[in-house]
Each structure stands twice: as C-alpha cells, then as structure tokens.
Scaffold this active site. Sequence first.
Site, PDB file in Angstrom:
ATOM      1  N   GLU A  83       9.394  12.008  48.879  1.00 13.12           N
ATOM      2  CA  GLU A  83       9.229  13.450  48.821  1.00 13.12           C
ATOM      3  C   GLU A  83       8.212  13.911  49.863  1.00 13.12           C
ATOM      4  O   GLU A  83       7.264  13.192  50.173  1.00 13.12           O
ATOM      5  CB  GLU A  83       8.756  13.875  47.434  1.00 13.12           C
ATOM      6  CG  GLU A  83       9.729  13.527  46.338  1.00 13.12           C
ATOM      7  CD  GLU A  83       9.179  13.813  44.954  1.00 13.12           C
ATOM      8  OE1 GLU A  83       8.112  14.465  44.868  1.00 13.12           O
ATOM      9  OE2 GLU A  83       9.800  13.389  43.974  1.00 13.12           O
ATOM     10  N   CYS A 105       2.560  17.999  53.445  1.00 13.70           N
ATOM     11  CA  CYS A 105       2.057  16.949  52.567  1.00 13.70           C
ATOM     12  C   CYS A 105       3.067  15.809  52.588  1.00 13.70           C
ATOM     13  O   CYS A 105       4.205  15.980  52.152  1.00 13.70           O
ATOM     14  CB  CYS A 105       1.881  17.491  51.154  1.00 13.70           C
ATOM     15  SG  CYS A 105       1.263  16.280  49.979  1.00 13.70           S
ATOM     16  N   CYS A 112       4.685   4.309  43.889  1.00 10.21           N
ATOM     17  CA  CYS A 112       3.242   4.049  43.995  1.00 10.21           C
ATOM     18  C   CYS A 112       2.847   2.965  42.988  1.00 10.21           C
ATOM     19  O   CYS A 112       3.309   2.984  41.842  1.00 10.21           O
ATOM     20  CB  CYS A 112       2.450   5.323  43.720  1.00 10.21           C
ATOM     21  SG  CYS A 112       0.653   5.117  43.900  1.00 10.21           S
ATOM     22  N   CYS A 116      -1.684   5.803  37.998  1.00 10.49           N
ATOM     23  CA  CYS A 116      -2.469   6.900  37.423  1.00 10.49           C
ATOM     24  C   CYS A 116      -1.628   7.596  36.355  1.00 10.49           C
ATOM     25  O   CYS A 116      -0.486   7.979  36.603  1.00 10.49           O
ATOM     26  CB  CYS A 116      -2.879   7.884  38.510  1.00 10.49           C
ATOM     27  SG  CYS A 116      -3.938   7.148  39.778  1.00 10.49           S
ATOM     28  N   CYS A 119       0.194  11.092  36.907  1.00 13.29           N
ATOM     29  CA  CYS A 119       0.982  11.250  38.122  1.00 13.29           C
ATOM     30  C   CYS A 119       2.433  10.837  37.899  1.00 13.29           C
ATOM     31  O   CYS A 119       2.706   9.723  37.435  1.00 13.29           O
ATOM     32  CB  CYS A 119       0.371  10.418  39.253  1.00 13.29           C
ATOM     33  SG  CYS A 119       1.284  10.482  40.799  1.00 13.29           S
ATOM     34  N   GLY A 162       2.495   7.697  46.885  1.00  9.25           N
ATOM     35  CA  GLY A 162       1.908   6.451  47.354  1.00  9.25           C
ATOM     36  C   GLY A 162       0.421   6.526  47.626  1.00  9.25           C
ATOM     37  O   GLY A 162      -0.185   7.604  47.668  1.00  9.25           O
ATOM     38  N   GLU A 163      -0.185   5.377  47.787  1.00  7.85           N
ATOM     39  CA  GLU A 163      -1.600   5.221  48.150  1.00  7.85           C
ATOM     40  C   GLU A 163      -1.663   4.846  49.628  1.00  7.85           C
ATOM     41  O   GLU A 163      -1.304   3.726  50.007  1.00  7.85           O
ATOM     42  CB  GLU A 163      -2.242   4.144  47.283  1.00  7.85           C
ATOM     43  CG  GLU A 163      -3.590   3.625  47.767  1.00  7.85           C
ATOM     44  CD  GLU A 163      -4.618   4.704  48.025  1.00  7.85           C
ATOM     45  OE1 GLU A 163      -5.160   4.746  49.164  1.00  7.85           O
ATOM     46  OE2 GLU A 163      -4.893   5.510  47.110  1.00  7.85           O
ATOM     47  N   SER A 194      -5.819  11.008  51.830  1.00  8.68           N
ATOM     48  CA  SER A 194      -6.361  11.001  50.469  1.00  8.68           C
ATOM     49  C   SER A 194      -6.152   9.635  49.835  1.00  8.68           C
ATOM     50  O   SER A 194      -5.059   9.074  49.888  1.00  8.68           O
ATOM     51  CB  SER A 194      -5.667  12.073  49.626  1.00  8.68           C
ATOM     52  OG  SER A 194      -6.129  12.042  48.290  1.00  8.68           O
ATOM     53  N   LEU A 218     -10.701  11.882  42.691  1.00  9.97           N
ATOM     54  CA  LEU A 218     -11.733  11.475  41.735  1.00  9.97           C
ATOM     55  C   LEU A 218     -11.264  11.685  40.291  1.00  9.97           C
ATOM     56  O   LEU A 218     -11.151  10.729  39.523  1.00  9.97           O
ATOM     57  CB  LEU A 218     -13.017  12.256  41.996  1.00  9.97           C
ATOM     58  CG  LEU A 218     -14.231  11.873  41.145  1.00  9.97           C
ATOM     59  CD1 LEU A 218     -14.622  10.420  41.378  1.00  9.97           C
ATOM     60  CD2 LEU A 218     -15.404  12.807  41.435  1.00  9.97           C
ATOM     61  N   HIS A 219     -11.074  12.922  39.882  1.00 12.79           N
ATOM     62  CA  HIS A 219     -10.416  13.305  38.636  1.00 12.79           C
ATOM     63  C   HIS A 219     -11.142  12.918  37.356  1.00 12.79           C
ATOM     64  O   HIS A 219     -10.576  13.074  36.260  1.00 12.79           O
ATOM     65  CB  HIS A 219      -8.980  12.769  38.587  1.00 12.79           C
ATOM     66  CG  HIS A 219      -8.164  13.099  39.790  1.00 12.79           C
ATOM     67  ND1 HIS A 219      -8.116  14.366  40.328  1.00 12.79           N
ATOM     68  CD2 HIS A 219      -7.379  12.318  40.580  1.00 12.79           C
ATOM     69  CE1 HIS A 219      -7.321  14.366  41.401  1.00 12.79           C
ATOM     70  NE2 HIS A 219      -6.882  13.135  41.578  1.00 12.79           N
ATOM     71  N   CYS A 334       3.878  15.437  42.936  1.00 11.34           N
ATOM     72  CA  CYS A 334       4.520  14.292  43.585  1.00 11.34           C
ATOM     73  C   CYS A 334       5.289  13.442  42.590  1.00 11.34           C
ATOM     74  O   CYS A 334       4.781  13.103  41.521  1.00 11.34           O
ATOM     75  CB  CYS A 334       3.469  13.424  44.273  1.00 11.34           C
ATOM     76  SG  CYS A 334       2.675  14.255  45.643  1.00 11.34           S
TER      77      CYS A 334
END
Length: 350
Positions: A83, A105, A112, A116, A119, A162-163, A194, A218-219, A334
């Site tokens: 995406e 973006c 991923c 998390c 997500c 993804g990371e 990010s 962070l979250h 995402c």
Amino acid sequence: MDIEKLRYLMERDGYSNFRIKQAKKAVYFRLISSWDEASDLSEELRKLLKNELPISSFTEVRKQESKDSLKLLLKTNDGQFIETVLMRHLNQKQDETMEGRNTICISSQAGCPMGCSFCATGKMGLKRNLTAEEIVDQVLHFARILKKDGSKVNNIVFMGMGEPFNNYDNVMLAIKTLNDKDGFNIGIRHISVSTCGIVPAIKKFADEETQVNLAISLHAPNDKIRNQIMPINKAYNIKKLLDAVDYYIEKTNRKVMFEYILIDGVNDSEENARELAKLMHKKLYHLNLIKYHDTGVYKSTSKDKRRIFFDILKKAGVSTTFRISFGEDISAACGQLSTKEVMIEPNVKK
C-alpha cells in the site's frame, strides 16, 4: 525503476553516458508511463528497455480517494500486496486546484514482522522485503498521477507497511535514487524514515551522517504499556531507544519526530501524558500526537481526552502538535486494504 539495471543494460549494449542520462531523465523528470513515450531515444533502445526493464514493478489493484488522500493497493510481480498513500496538504484557497504540498507515504516491506497490536499490517506478518526498485516505483506512480494536475511530489515518508530499518540496504539505496540529481531529485531533507525502534539500525543511520529526517514510533510513555502493544520494546526498551536517538542527534544535530497514537484506555490517561512529558523534555525532540484509525482492535481516544492530553504536554513545555489525520474514511491505516484483499484474492497464500 532500477537505475543500476538501467545503467548496466545500456553500458552492456554500448550506449554512452549521455544516452543513459537521457533515459533516466525520461523516467524521473518527464515521468513517462511507457518506453514508447521516450521519443528522444532510438527505436532500438526503446525496444531493449521495453523488453528488459519495465517502467513499473507492480500493477494497481484498487484505489480509494477522499478530498485529501489517495490510497493505492498495488500488486507486485510475484503476487504480494503493498500500500502507498498520497496525502494532499491543502488550504482553503488551494482546494480547487489541488496545489500545495504533496506527501507520499511509502511501504518498505510487504507485510511487517514487528507485530504491533494496534497495526493492521502487523496482522499480516512479513511476506518479504521490497526491493529498492519497488520502493522507488511507489513514488514514481504517484508522480505520474500528480503530473496530470500540474503538481508534483514534495515529501516522502517511510511510514507505510513494514519496518524500514529491517530492510536497511534497500531503503538506503531507494533514498539515494530519490535524492539523485539524475534520478528523482527530491531534497534529502524532504525524506523521512520512521522506525519502531531498531536501536542498532538507528545508530548505523546516524553514522551515515545524512540529512534524512528520523521519526520514532513511540506510542507509549512507559515500558509496561509499550511491551504490551509493541513487542520490539522487549528487545530495546525506551531507555535504550532514547539513548540511540540522542546519539543520532549528537551526530546530525537534527530534530527527531516522535509519533504517538492516542488509543482509548491504553495510553491516553492524564497520568500517561505527565509520564510522556518527562520523556519528551529535550530541545530537539518533537512529539506528534495522532488520532487512532480504528482497525477493530482498539478505539480512538475521544476529542475531549485528546485535548486534555495535549494541554498537559504543552503546559509541561513539550514541543508537540496534533498531526493532521488523513483519509480516515478510506481505510488509510496501513494494511487495511491489504488485509481485505488477501481475504478475497484466491491466489494469495494466507
């Protein structure tokens, strides 16, 4: 578009550096959608490139659009879904013309591995890393769309699926292409990466001494909450993460953005705000508060609670803003389109 493959093919067949630059200019400046449009190249060269180097590495499967956002679901050549989102920063005078800043973006992985809990992409698991070509092609795809409106890409953020730091080499190669004066030629300070907190990669990124912006997902204001919603914290807790961020700041003297999604009943209490204020006290820290896009697992914090949370931070002297929420009505979080598509696509392994 794979610049290195383009150069290899043309050098292999004896084409000069001038011709190579012509081909790159056709892709990145003129934004051709087919090699047939590159009329300044010979018919023989166009045929070579058409056969061995397709303009795009994916096909468009689905799109959803609102006033300020356009989200695309793309399918790679091997059947993976990714995406990418166009975010239009408009003001009242610019609503009609679609002018203003345009941020893309982009995704760095199909799926991923980070898990998390808030997500949608995390539900998919990791399918594979994207190549540098596939990363760049997301930007080119939107650049061609914007060209039709007489507009262009202004900013690029690696905040999609993804990371990025788990695909470090391909991400850095893509950034090099996007910044290349003979490539996409976007300013290096208009690119942001990010990460959820891969500490060794943050330090490696700092040692690159690039001017690419760094953002931290962070979250949570403490390890207890972060362990619950972000498994990465069990390997690299908040102290280790902030130590790595401070190292990045020391090496680059660049401001770091911290992303904080407000989730109802999880990380949005007044005590959480006070805890967060103690973490965010340094000069080159900036905090972006973000409204949560409902994925069916958690709920978004109410408007009143968001205001109280924000006021506590501001009174504590924290540099903080509410980040504009784009495309909430088009499943812009995402992974939301991809998880839907996996459910209905018969050829995709679940």
